[in-house]
Design a protein around this motif. Structure first.
Motif, PDB file in Angstrom:
ATOM      1  N   LYS A 156       0.976  -1.096   0.061  1.00 12.12           N
ATOM      2  CA  LYS A 156      -0.011   0.016   0.003  1.00 12.12           C
ATOM      3  C   LYS A 156       0.840   0.985   0.079  1.00 12.12           C
ATOM      4  O   LYS A 156       0.676   2.093  -0.728  1.00 12.12           O
ATOM      5  CB  LYS A 156      -0.996  -0.005   1.318  1.00 12.12           C
ATOM      6  CG  LYS A 156      -1.999  -1.076   1.370  1.00 12.12           C
ATOM      7  CD  LYS A 156      -2.598  -1.281   2.496  1.00 12.12           C
ATOM      8  CE  LYS A 156      -3.860  -2.357   2.730  1.00 12.12           C
ATOM      9  NZ  LYS A 156      -4.519  -2.306   3.929  1.00 12.12           N
ATOM     10  N   ARG A 159       2.471   1.867  -3.293  1.00  5.95           N
ATOM     11  CA  ARG A 159       1.421   2.458  -4.314  1.00  5.95           C
ATOM     12  C   ARG A 159       1.186   3.945  -4.130  1.00  5.95           C
ATOM     13  O   ARG A 159       0.703   4.733  -4.970  1.00  5.95           O
ATOM     14  CB  ARG A 159       0.041   1.977  -4.176  1.00  5.95           C
ATOM     15  CG  ARG A 159       0.013   0.528  -4.416  1.00  5.95           C
ATOM     16  CD  ARG A 159      -1.463  -0.367  -4.334  1.00  5.95           C
ATOM     17  NE  ARG A 159      -2.410   0.223  -4.952  1.00  5.95           N
ATOM     18  CZ  ARG A 159      -2.843  -0.055  -6.149  1.00  5.95           C
ATOM     19  NH1 ARG A 159      -2.338  -1.166  -6.838  1.00  5.95           N
ATOM     20  NH2 ARG A 159      -3.843   0.463  -6.751  1.00  5.95           N
ATOM     21  N   GLU A 165      -2.703   6.013  -5.604  1.00  4.77           N
ATOM     22  CA  GLU A 165      -3.712   5.997  -4.801  1.00  4.77           C
ATOM     23  C   GLU A 165      -3.895   7.554  -4.537  1.00  4.77           C
ATOM     24  O   GLU A 165      -4.191   7.984  -3.512  1.00  4.77           O
ATOM     25  CB  GLU A 165      -3.417   5.304  -3.492  1.00  4.77           C
ATOM     26  CG  GLU A 165      -3.420   3.755  -3.459  1.00  4.77           C
ATOM     27  CD  GLU A 165      -4.768   2.969  -3.884  1.00  4.77           C
ATOM     28  OE1 GLU A 165      -5.555   3.802  -3.575  1.00  4.77           O
ATOM     29  OE2 GLU A 165      -4.670   2.027  -4.445  1.00  4.77           O
TER      30      GLU A 165
END
Length: 443
Positions: A156, A159, A165
């Motif tokens: 995450k 990203r 994101e």
């Protein structure tokens, strides 16, 4: 202080002849002895720093860091940035060793670290990934569940670095006030960056090494304090002198302080510092009567070169705005000043040319340098009286700023003064909401 007693500055400008201190220290990779090199220097357009570089000849591990050696600022600073594109990831960041770095979207917070950084935002986030991946192989053998969760978190995090994101929010909170995030649109306000300077809490002061209020006076000192309070001192007729360290070279020097009465205004404290070692000079003003009941906004239209001779008292809580130049100088950027309009323009020019490394220094991109050159040229014309019909706006939520009225006590036809009620956000920024006035007695 005589010329024979002058001391060389502790922190000198970067040059090839500076002395580097070498210290044997433990390598955190192989636990054998390596060498740390320390350099006490001044970064041009920035401040005093301690540069460190570690090298281990056994495992070839290398590391480097930077620590701020300048004084803590009067207020802490909090930056909230909305990261939307690669331009935001390229912003230069100064992160001190006491600052915390947060990403609310991932519920991630990096606590104060052992070293500071001068790097862009992408590099700072990549360093976080590097630190989290360290010892991950050993972690998988000892605690597979934790290692798996960390792997998911790193996916995450990466990203976000690749902007898959975006947009997302990052927060840089520094109680020392020595951290910074670049505004690529300077001198215009940054729509994606919110900067808040705040009064430190008791816990934050203690973490920075300041004494708590209830620990500041020893019992044996109380009698001496009471004795001093009984002595009558006429501060308006005396110049008080107290020792301090030079903000430029850190050599001990003296600061003079004087309380004055400004006609049609209020009492003000003026402080002046002169260093005989490096020649540094500075002055600052503080309100001598506390915060006003209301904020004050002063708007003046310059119509004649004689307007540049008007006296100006700009407190450290005052915002300065010149709409025609698209210039906005926020409170806390330039400190308090008691000068003339010409002197105020000159001080802003000096601020941009000598104290803003990401706007006019070597690290600034060409587009920013061009915009700053145009702005500085306009400010120089204004300071010489060659640029008229511009408006100077002083907005001070404490009401402690002042601009001379040539027609006093009558109204000035070119000046508009407005008093307003402070907002809840302004009261919070000034620390008024946290003030405890219970059992308070005025004398």
């Amino acid at each position: 202080m005589t010329s024979e007693q002058k001391t060389d500055p502790v922190f000198q400008d970067i040059n090839a002849d500076e002395t580097v201190t070498e210290i044997e220290s433990l390598c955190m990779r192989c636990y054998k002895q390596g060498v740390t090199r320390l350099l006490l220097t001044k970064i041009p357009f920035f401040r005093e720093v301690v540069l460190s570089s570690f090298c281990c000849e056994h495992c070839h591990h290398v590391d480097s860091g930077i620590q701020s050696a300048s004084q803590h600022q009067e207020r802490g600073v909090k930056y909230v940035l909305q990261v939307r594109n690669s331009k935001d990831m390229n912003r230069q960041v100064v992160k001190s060793e006491v600052a915390t770095f947060e990403i609310p979207l991932l519920e991630f917070q990096q606590p104060p670290s052992r070293k500071g950084e001068v790097i862009n935002l992408e590099g700072m986030m990549q360093n976080v990934v590097r630190d989290l991946e360290m010892f991950q192989e050993e972690r998988r053998k000892q605690d597979a569940t934790t290692a798996e969760k960390l792997d998911e978190f790193l996916v995450k995090f990466k990203r976000l670095i690749s902007l898959e994101e975006a947009p997302f929010e990052i927060i840089l909170n520094d109680p020392s006030g020595n951290s910074f995030i670049e505004n690529p649109d300077a001198p215009k306000p940054d729509p994606n960056l919110q900067v808040t300077r705040y009064v430190r809490s008791k816990e934050q002061n203690q973490s920075l090494g300041y004494m708590a209020d209830d620990d500041s006076i020893e019992p044996e000192d109380e009698a001496e304090v009471e004795k001093d309070e009984d002595e009558e001192v006429n501060f308006k007729n005396e110049v008080l002198t107290f020792p301090t360290n030079c903000p430029n070279c850190s050599v001990p020097c003296e600061t003079n302080m004087k309380l004055i009465d400004i006609p049609y205004f209020k009492e003000t404290v003026i402080m002046a510092t002169t260093c005989e070692a490096c020649g540094f000079r500075d002055n600052e003003v503080k309100g001598g009567t506390g915060f006003g009941d209301n904020g004050k906004k002063i708007k003046l239209r310059l119509t004649d070169p004689s307007d540049l001779s008007r006296d100006v008292l700009k407190s450290d809580t005052c915002d300065l705005n010149i709409p025609e130049l698209e210039l906005e100088v926020l409170s806390g950027s330039s400190g308090g000043r008691f000068t003339t309009l010409e002197g105020l323009f000159t001080q802003i020019i000096e601020l941009f040319e000598k104290k803003m490394p990401f706007l006019t220094g070597d690290s600034a991109n060409q587009d920013t340098k061009t915009k700053m050159k145009v702005l500085i040229d306009k400010l120089k014309k204004a300071s010489k009286g060659e640029l008229m019909n511009i408006h100077v706006i002083l907005d001070d939520p404490t009401g402690n700023s002042y601009l001379q009225n040539y027609y006093a006590p009558d109204d000035d036809p070119e000046m508009e003064v407005t008093e307003y009620e402070r907002s809840e956000e302004q009261n919070d920024h000034l620390g008024i909401n946290d003030m405890n006035t219970e059992n308070y007695q005025s004398t």
